[in-house]
Design an enzyme around this catalytic site. Structure first.
Site, PDB file in Angstrom:
ATOM      1  N   LYS A   1      31.589  41.167  44.169  1.00 10.40           N
ATOM      2  CA  LYS A   1      32.629  40.298  44.188  1.00 10.40           C
ATOM      3  C   LYS A   1      33.487  40.111  45.480  1.00 10.40           C
ATOM      4  O   LYS A   1      33.547  41.374  46.183  1.00 10.40           O
ATOM      5  CB  LYS A   1      33.668  39.993  43.093  1.00 10.40           C
ATOM      6  CG  LYS A   1      34.510  41.200  42.980  1.00 10.40           C
ATOM      7  CD  LYS A   1      35.611  41.554  43.648  1.00 10.40           C
ATOM      8  CE  LYS A   1      36.503  42.795  43.103  1.00 10.40           C
ATOM      9  NZ  LYS A   1      37.388  43.027  44.205  1.00 10.40           N
TER      10      LYS A   1
ATOM     11  N   GLY B   1      33.769  45.421  43.573  1.00  9.74           N
ATOM     12  CA  GLY B   1      33.738  45.275  42.157  1.00  9.74           C
ATOM     13  C   GLY B   1      32.442  45.773  41.503  1.00  9.74           C
ATOM     14  O   GLY B   1      32.011  45.260  40.477  1.00  9.74           O
TER      15      GLY B   1
ATOM     16  N   GLY C   1      31.255  48.556  40.029  1.00  7.41           N
ATOM     17  CA  GLY C   1      31.464  49.109  38.795  1.00  7.41           C
ATOM     18  C   GLY C   1      31.957  48.139  37.622  1.00  7.41           C
ATOM     19  O   GLY C   1      31.092  48.222  36.475  1.00  7.41           O
TER      20      GLY C   1
ATOM     21  N   ASP D   1      39.183  44.125  36.696  1.00 11.54           N
ATOM     22  CA  ASP D   1      38.111  42.961  37.263  1.00 11.54           C
ATOM     23  C   ASP D   1      37.100  42.696  36.570  1.00 11.54           C
ATOM     24  O   ASP D   1      35.874  41.970  36.727  1.00 11.54           O
ATOM     25  CB  ASP D   1      37.735  43.706  38.740  1.00 11.54           C
ATOM     26  CG  ASP D   1      38.460  43.704  39.696  1.00 11.54           C
ATOM     27  OD1 ASP D   1      39.775  42.959  39.512  1.00 11.54           O
ATOM     28  OD2 ASP D   1      38.407  44.380  40.774  1.00 11.54           O
TER      29      ASP D   1
HETATM   30  O1  C5P Z   1      42.182  48.171  35.957  1.00  8.35           O
HETATM   31  P1  C5P Z   1      41.358  49.199  36.717  1.00  8.35           P
HETATM   32  O2  C5P Z   1      40.937  50.590  35.968  1.00  8.35           O
HETATM   33  O3  C5P Z   1      40.242  48.588  37.398  1.00  8.35           O
HETATM   34  O4  C5P Z   1      42.428  49.613  37.938  1.00  8.35           O
HETATM   35  C1  C5P Z   1      42.377  50.782  38.617  1.00  8.35           C
HETATM   36  C2  C5P Z   1      43.943  51.235  39.162  1.00  8.35           C
HETATM   37  O5  C5P Z   1      44.204  50.099  40.263  1.00  8.35           O
HETATM   38  C3  C5P Z   1      44.674  51.244  38.176  1.00  8.35           C
HETATM   39  O6  C5P Z   1      44.904  52.455  37.484  1.00  8.35           O
HETATM   40  C4  C5P Z   1      45.982  50.762  38.866  1.00  8.35           C
HETATM   41  O7  C5P Z   1      46.495  52.059  39.302  1.00  8.35           O
HETATM   42  C5  C5P Z   1      45.512  49.518  39.795  1.00  8.35           C
HETATM   43  N1  C5P Z   1      45.858  48.409  39.419  1.00  8.35           N
HETATM   44  C6  C5P Z   1      46.945  47.975  39.409  1.00  8.35           C
HETATM   45  N2  C5P Z   1      47.458  46.591  39.085  1.00  8.35           N
HETATM   46  C7  C5P Z   1      46.277  45.800  38.953  1.00  8.35           C
HETATM   47  C8  C5P Z   1      44.896  46.245  38.757  1.00  8.35           C
HETATM   48  C9  C5P Z   1      44.679  47.679  39.176  1.00  8.35           C
HETATM   49  O8  C5P Z   1      48.144  48.786  39.819  1.00  8.35           O
HETATM   50  N3  C5P Z   1      46.427  44.599  38.526  1.00  8.35           N
END
Ligand code: C5P
Length: 271
Positions: free
Chosen positions: A10, A96, A98, A132
């Protein structure tokens, strides 16, 4: 019998961070489009257990194993599955990859194993895999909010092609959000303005995470310059992109380069 799905990368054409939330995540407004750089996942039944194989091998926990574990818990499925993932989307790129693999695992296994989970169930599991992941279940361009998991499909078919550049280093998402600090002061960009421009074919992309990413990796400015006017970083980086121009192919030094198509739908996903 095997089932195969292509899991697309993405691009964030627009990404604004509205603020930090009490749960530690950040409130986002982001416009994402899937593009034609894809991982390939092959699903098969096996006698017992879960076998996930990445080519090339991937260290540490991964979104595909997480998807299998969540599906087993939600449905009580006890049979065996094998998933092979041909990895083409670079890691630590903001593309994106993963998340797409995790979403493809939910969709592929739901179909192969006749688990009969509906869209709301899949969206719920997707959000547990990562912020995501639900985007990919929309099956095309979308506006995402919340921490990314609230998804509204959008009709976007322009720009049709992009040049992608991936530098020799990758970037950790959590680290970039931690460095955001000063980026959370001052006025916010409005996604409505970005979309109104896009409809008129005015290219005004935006990414609030460029500030902290450029502080961590000043070399990224060189990559943006090499890609040419209108280039932006995707997600938390390190990959950057620019609309493709006829007859012009940027050749930044020390970056891998792809030309990709915007995907209006995801072939074979039927979501
Ligand atoms: O949700 P995901 O595990 O992909 O997010 C990875 C890291 O990115 C989270 O641990 C967080 O620190 C940060 N993040 C965030 N706000 C978001 C998405 C991700 O702070 N909306």
């Amino acid at each position: 019998m095997a089932l195969t799905l292509e899991a697309p990368a993405k691009l964030n054409l627009f990404l604004e961070v509205m603020g930090r939330r009490p749960d530690g995540y950040h409130e986002l407004r982001t416009v994402m489009v899937p593009v034609s750089l894809c991982d390939r996942l092959e699903f098969r039944k096996r006698r017992s257990g879960t076998r996930v194989k990445f080519d090339p091998p991937l260290p540490g926990p991964n979104t595909v194993e997480r998807a299998v574990a969540l599906l087993r818990r939600r449905t009580g499925f006890r049979g065996g599955v094998e998933i092979r993932v041909q990895k083409r989307i670079p890691l630590g790129a903001g593309l994106g990859g993963g998340s797409a693999d995790g979403a493809a695992a939910l969709v592929g296994l739901n179909r192969l194993l006749h688990l009969k989970l509906g869209h709301p169930d899949l969206m719920d599991l997707a959000a547990q895999i990562g912020s995501d992941v639900p985007f990919f279940l929309a099956g095309g361009p979308a506006l995402c909010s919340g921490r990314g998991e609230r998804v509204v499909p959008l009709k976007i078919d322009w720009p049709p092609r992009f040049v992608l550049g991936m530098p020799a280093f990758s970037i950790s998402t959590a680290g970039i959000y931690r460095r955001l600090g000063p980026g959370l002061r001052g006025p916010r960009r409005r996604v409505e303005g970005f979309l109104a421009d896009l409809v008129r074919r005015r290219w005004r992309p935006f990414n609030r995470l460029e500030g902290p990413a450029f502080r961590e990796r000043p070399e990224l400015r060189g990559l943006l310059r090499a890609l040419g006017p209108g280039a932006r970083m995707t997600g938390s980086g390190a990959a950057c992109f620019v609309p493709a121009r006829r007859g012009l192919r940027p050749r930044p030094e020390s970056a891998r380069i792809w030309t990709v198509r915007l995907l209006r739908s995801l072939p074979g996903w039927d979501v």
